[in-house]
Design a protein around this motif. Sequence first.
Motif, PDB file in Angstrom:
ATOM      1  N   VAL A 242       0.858  -1.177   0.000  1.00 36.80           N
ATOM      2  CA  VAL A 242       0.000   0.000   0.000  1.00 36.80           C
ATOM      3  C   VAL A 242       0.899   1.233   0.000  1.00 36.80           C
ATOM      4  CG1 VAL A 242      -1.802   1.278   1.219  1.00 36.80           C
ATOM      5  CG2 VAL A 242      -1.814  -1.228   1.248  1.00 36.80           C
ATOM      6  N   ALA A 243       0.596   2.183  -0.872  1.00 35.65           N
ATOM      7  CA  ALA A 243       1.395   3.408  -0.984  1.00 35.65           C
ATOM      8  C   ALA A 243       0.531   4.612  -0.674  1.00 35.65           C
ATOM      9  CB  ALA A 243       1.985   3.529  -2.390  1.00 35.65           C
ATOM     10  N   HIS A 244       1.088   5.510   0.137  1.00 38.71           N
ATOM     11  CA  HIS A 244       0.379   6.735   0.523  1.00 38.71           C
ATOM     12  C   HIS A 244       1.333   7.912   0.403  1.00 38.71           C
ATOM     13  CE1 HIS A 244      -1.697   9.753   2.931  1.00 38.71           C
ATOM     14  NE2 HIS A 244      -0.609   9.872   3.653  1.00 38.71           N
ATOM     15  N   ASP A 245       0.801   9.060   0.026  1.00 38.97           N
ATOM     16  CA  ASP A 245       1.578  10.290   0.045  1.00 38.97           C
ATOM     17  C   ASP A 245       0.623  11.445   0.326  1.00 38.97           C
ATOM     18  OD1 ASP A 245       4.607  11.045  -1.103  1.00 38.97           O
ATOM     19  OD2 ASP A 245       3.188  12.717  -1.047  1.00 38.97           O
ATOM     20  N   ALA A 246       1.090  12.400   1.111  1.00 34.13           N
ATOM     21  CA  ALA A 246       0.254  13.551   1.437  1.00 34.13           C
ATOM     22  C   ALA A 246      -0.158  14.308   0.183  1.00 34.13           C
ATOM     23  CB  ALA A 246       0.992  14.475   2.399  1.00 34.13           C
ATOM     24  N   ASP A 247       0.668  14.249  -0.840  1.00 34.42           N
ATOM     25  CA  ASP A 247       0.350  14.833  -2.141  1.00 34.42           C
ATOM     26  C   ASP A 247       0.202  13.692  -3.135  1.00 34.42           C
ATOM     27  OD1 ASP A 247       0.085  16.172  -4.495  1.00 34.42           O
ATOM     28  OD2 ASP A 247       2.006  17.240  -4.395  1.00 34.42           O
ATOM     29  N   PRO A 248      -1.017  13.230  -3.386  1.00 33.38           N
ATOM     30  CA  PRO A 248      -1.203  12.078  -4.279  1.00 33.38           C
ATOM     31  C   PRO A 248      -0.615  12.275  -5.665  1.00 33.38           C
ATOM     32  CG  PRO A 248      -3.235  12.565  -3.073  1.00 33.38           C
ATOM     33  CD  PRO A 248      -2.283  13.698  -2.801  1.00 33.38           C
ATOM     34  N   ALA A 249      -0.459  13.520  -6.089  1.00 33.85           N
ATOM     35  CA  ALA A 249       0.107  13.764  -7.421  1.00 33.85           C
ATOM     36  C   ALA A 249       1.524  13.226  -7.533  1.00 33.85           C
ATOM     37  CB  ALA A 249       0.088  15.260  -7.732  1.00 33.85           C
ATOM     38  N   ARG A 250       2.229  13.140  -6.409  1.00 32.29           N
ATOM     39  CA  ARG A 250       3.592  12.603  -6.451  1.00 32.29           C
ATOM     40  C   ARG A 250       3.597  11.125  -6.838  1.00 32.29           C
ATOM     41  NH1 ARG A 250       4.330  15.052  -0.984  1.00 32.29           N
ATOM     42  NH2 ARG A 250       5.084  17.180  -1.246  1.00 32.29           N
ATOM     43  N   VAL A 263       4.296  -5.913 -10.458  1.00 32.26           N
ATOM     44  CA  VAL A 263       3.804  -6.015  -9.083  1.00 32.26           C
ATOM     45  C   VAL A 263       2.513  -5.217  -8.947  1.00 32.26           C
ATOM     46  CG1 VAL A 263       6.117  -6.336  -8.166  1.00 32.26           C
ATOM     47  CG2 VAL A 263       5.137  -4.044  -8.243  1.00 32.26           C
ATOM     48  N   LYS A 264       1.772  -5.510  -7.887  1.00 35.47           N
ATOM     49  CA  LYS A 264       0.531  -4.796  -7.598  1.00 35.47           C
ATOM     50  C   LYS A 264       0.737  -3.911  -6.378  1.00 35.47           C
ATOM     51  CE  LYS A 264      -2.666  -8.238  -9.516  1.00 35.47           C
ATOM     52  NZ  LYS A 264      -3.832  -9.135  -9.219  1.00 35.47           N
ATOM     53  N   VAL A 265       0.378  -2.647  -6.518  1.00 30.85           N
ATOM     54  CA  VAL A 265       0.469  -1.686  -5.427  1.00 30.85           C
ATOM     55  C   VAL A 265      -0.858  -0.935  -5.355  1.00 30.85           C
ATOM     56  CG1 VAL A 265       1.666   0.335  -4.504  1.00 30.85           C
ATOM     57  CG2 VAL A 265       2.955  -1.392  -5.784  1.00 30.85           C
ATOM     58  N   ARG A 266      -1.431  -0.866  -4.157  1.00 31.66           N
ATOM     59  CA  ARG A 266      -2.670  -0.115  -3.975  1.00 31.66           C
ATOM     60  C   ARG A 266      -2.346   1.278  -3.474  1.00 31.66           C
ATOM     61  NH1 ARG A 266      -6.352   0.801   0.206  1.00 31.66           N
ATOM     62  NH2 ARG A 266      -5.303  -0.658   1.625  1.00 31.66           N
ATOM     63  N   LEU A 267      -2.858   2.279  -4.168  1.00 28.78           N
ATOM     64  CA  LEU A 267      -2.669   3.661  -3.734  1.00 28.78           C
ATOM     65  C   LEU A 267      -3.745   4.008  -2.712  1.00 28.78           C
ATOM     66  CD1 LEU A 267      -1.845   5.496  -7.092  1.00 28.78           C
ATOM     67  CD2 LEU A 267      -0.371   4.108  -5.626  1.00 28.78           C
ATOM     68  N   ALA A 268      -3.341   4.610  -1.608  1.00 26.61           N
ATOM     69  CA  ALA A 268      -4.275   4.905  -0.518  1.00 26.61           C
ATOM     70  C   ALA A 268      -4.136   6.365  -0.106  1.00 26.61           C
ATOM     71  CB  ALA A 268      -4.003   3.993   0.675  1.00 26.61           C
ATOM     72  N   PRO A 269      -5.039   7.233  -0.589  1.00 28.00           N
ATOM     73  CA  PRO A 269      -5.002   8.628  -0.149  1.00 28.00           C
ATOM     74  C   PRO A 269      -5.198   8.767   1.358  1.00 28.00           C
ATOM     75  CG  PRO A 269      -6.378   8.371  -2.098  1.00 28.00           C
ATOM     76  CD  PRO A 269      -6.066   6.995  -1.621  1.00 28.00           C
ATOM     77  N   ASP A 270      -5.926   7.821   1.953  1.00 28.11           N
ATOM     78  CA  ASP A 270      -6.169   7.852   3.395  1.00 28.11           C
ATOM     79  C   ASP A 270      -6.046   6.423   3.929  1.00 28.11           C
ATOM     80  OD1 ASP A 270      -6.811   8.646   5.920  1.00 28.11           O
ATOM     81  OD2 ASP A 270      -8.967   8.784   5.567  1.00 28.11           O
ATOM     82  N   PRO A 271      -4.821   5.956   4.208  1.00 20.64           N
ATOM     83  CA  PRO A 271      -4.636   4.555   4.609  1.00 20.64           C
ATOM     84  C   PRO A 271      -5.321   4.243   5.936  1.00 20.64           C
ATOM     85  CG  PRO A 271      -2.633   5.812   4.991  1.00 20.64           C
ATOM     86  CD  PRO A 271      -3.557   6.713   4.239  1.00 20.64           C
ATOM     87  N   ALA A 272      -5.810   3.020   6.043  1.00 19.80           N
ATOM     88  CA  ALA A 272      -6.482   2.582   7.263  1.00 19.80           C
ATOM     89  C   ALA A 272      -5.887   1.253   7.714  1.00 19.80           C
ATOM     90  CB  ALA A 272      -7.987   2.440   7.013  1.00 19.80           C
ATOM     91  N   GLY A 273      -6.018   0.971   9.003  1.00 16.64           N
ATOM     92  CA  GLY A 273      -5.559  -0.307   9.530  1.00 16.64           C
ATOM     93  C   GLY A 273      -4.099  -0.290   9.914  1.00 16.64           C
ATOM     94  N   VAL A 274      -3.620  -1.461  10.310  1.00 15.46           N
ATOM     95  CA  VAL A 274      -2.236  -1.593  10.761  1.00 15.46           C
ATOM     96  C   VAL A 274      -1.475  -2.514   9.814  1.00 15.46           C
ATOM     97  CG1 VAL A 274      -2.759  -1.127  13.178  1.00 15.46           C
ATOM     98  CG2 VAL A 274      -2.867  -3.472  12.329  1.00 15.46           C
ATOM     99  N   PHE A 275      -0.129  -2.383   9.870  1.00 18.00           N
ATOM    100  CA  PHE A 275       0.738  -3.079   8.925  1.00 18.00           C
ATOM    101  C   PHE A 275       1.912  -3.707   9.671  1.00 18.00           C
ATOM    102  CE2 PHE A 275      -1.650  -0.001   6.607  1.00 18.00           C
ATOM    103  CZ  PHE A 275      -1.841  -0.522   5.343  1.00 18.00           C
ATOM    104  N   ASP A 276       2.492  -4.718   9.032  1.00 14.46           N
ATOM    105  CA  ASP A 276       3.684  -5.357   9.600  1.00 14.46           C
ATOM    106  C   ASP A 276       4.904  -4.447   9.492  1.00 14.46           C
ATOM    107  OD1 ASP A 276       2.555  -8.167  10.037  1.00 14.46           O
ATOM    108  OD2 ASP A 276       2.129  -7.830   7.921  1.00 14.46           O
ATOM    109  N   LEU A 277       4.951  -3.667   8.406  1.00 16.71           N
ATOM    110  CA  LEU A 277       6.079  -2.760   8.170  1.00 16.71           C
ATOM    111  C   LEU A 277       5.541  -1.459   7.599  1.00 16.71           C
ATOM    112  CD1 LEU A 277       9.122  -2.061   7.821  1.00 16.71           C
ATOM    113  CD2 LEU A 277       9.020  -3.218   5.590  1.00 16.71           C
ATOM    114  N   VAL A 278       5.925  -0.358   8.222  1.00 14.10           N
ATOM    115  CA  VAL A 278       5.598   0.973   7.712  1.00 14.10           C
ATOM    116  C   VAL A 278       6.907   1.677   7.386  1.00 14.10           C
ATOM    117  CG1 VAL A 278       4.540   3.207   8.197  1.00 14.10           C
ATOM    118  CG2 VAL A 278       3.470   1.108   9.054  1.00 14.10           C
ATOM    119  N   ILE A 279       7.029   2.144   6.147  1.00 13.40           N
ATOM    120  CA  ILE A 279       8.222   2.864   5.697  1.00 13.40           C
ATOM    121  C   ILE A 279       7.889   4.341   5.648  1.00 13.40           C
ATOM    122  CG2 ILE A 279       9.887   3.149   3.823  1.00 13.40           C
ATOM    123  CD1 ILE A 279       9.147   0.279   2.935  1.00 13.40           C
ATOM    124  N   ALA A 280       8.697   5.147   6.333  1.00 12.80           N
ATOM    125  CA  ALA A 280       8.497   6.600   6.321  1.00 12.80           C
ATOM    126  C   ALA A 280       9.786   7.260   5.844  1.00 12.80           C
ATOM    127  CB  ALA A 280       8.110   7.101   7.706  1.00 12.80           C
TER     128      ALA A 280
END
Length: 380
Positions: A242-250, A263-280
């Motif tokens: 799942v990919a998120h960015d404060a500016d979705p245009a990026r 590969v498959k990546v879901r874009l999430a303007p407002d991510p929900a739930g918890v994850f095993d790994l969060v990259i910041a």
Amino acid sequence: MTPGARISAAIEVLDQILAGQPAEQALLRWSRSSRYAGSGDRAAVRDLVFDALRCRNSHAALGGALTGRGLMIGGLCAAGQDPALLFTGQGHAPAPLVAGEGAGSAEGVSNLPDWIRPLWDQSLGDSAQAVAAAMQHRAPVWLRVNGIKADAAEAIRVLAGDRVDAMPDPRLATALLVTGNERRLSQSRAYRDGLVELQDLSPQLACATLPVAPGMRVLDYCAGGGGKTLAVAGRSDRLTLVAHDADPARMRDLPQRAARAGVKVRLAPDPAGVFDLVIADVPCSGSGTWRRTPDSKWRLTEKALLDLVALQAWILRKATAHVRPGGHLAYMTCSVLDPENDAQAAAFLAENPDFRQVSRHLWTPLDASDGFFLALLARR
């Protein structure tokens, strides 16, 4: 264009940059107004401009002025060339030298902003001077092999078919150093078919250290173009990405890049739930990449750095909510400055006692490529 004409063009672009225009914008404006310039001319002018910006202060000292003309004169002096041979005033070459031009000294001159030098020295310690010197040179081009589609040997073979030369790096099986014809890369079959992606060695090394296993849920919280997402995707199968960015245009290019990589990546303007790994991989000063974007080091201010540090802390607080118990948070910057790196991680840990630091890495041009920081944090 003759060498003298290219220098005249670089002077024009540099004067616009010194007046406050971003380098890429100034180069694009010149390119659009100079239809006579071929691709080789545009590349040569770009190299002249970026070389001058990397060594702005020392070239200005040698050339006699902090102007486009002074930087070009100083650059020729630094390279051991006589600027009088190109500053002839003939054709499209710049006007001949006048008294004092090219007679300066760069002894003791730093190519860092004055206000940042103490922080640079404090952050890098004994290696500060060597890293600063490395930042005065052009950065190498690195590729990441997409393990879903090829291995390093296959990628090198396909690249060679398009006359792009690359060699493997012994530290990482996915890393290739481009050694020839890098400007042909975007048109090569290896790139078009998703066998390779442009990614510097340092973030590749960072992504290789992340705890990734089949079936994990991974959130790239500041995804941008998705480089970290795709690097993680190549490390294991059955990942939920799942990919998120404060500016979705990026993230506008990410779907195409993911499809090319297979590969498959879901874009999430407002991510929900918890994850095993969060990259910041948070917004930062970019001080680790100043040899790639040298004008940015001259635009950075003390206030801007303080604002970035505050933004990084805010992003970490937001990202924390998505880390499951026992999960990991990977805090990353492309900075070498302590307030954005170790100090930021320490402040986070003091505020979040349910986290601990698993590992910490700071890569620089002395041991990898770009400057890059990783603090891997685990929720208890």
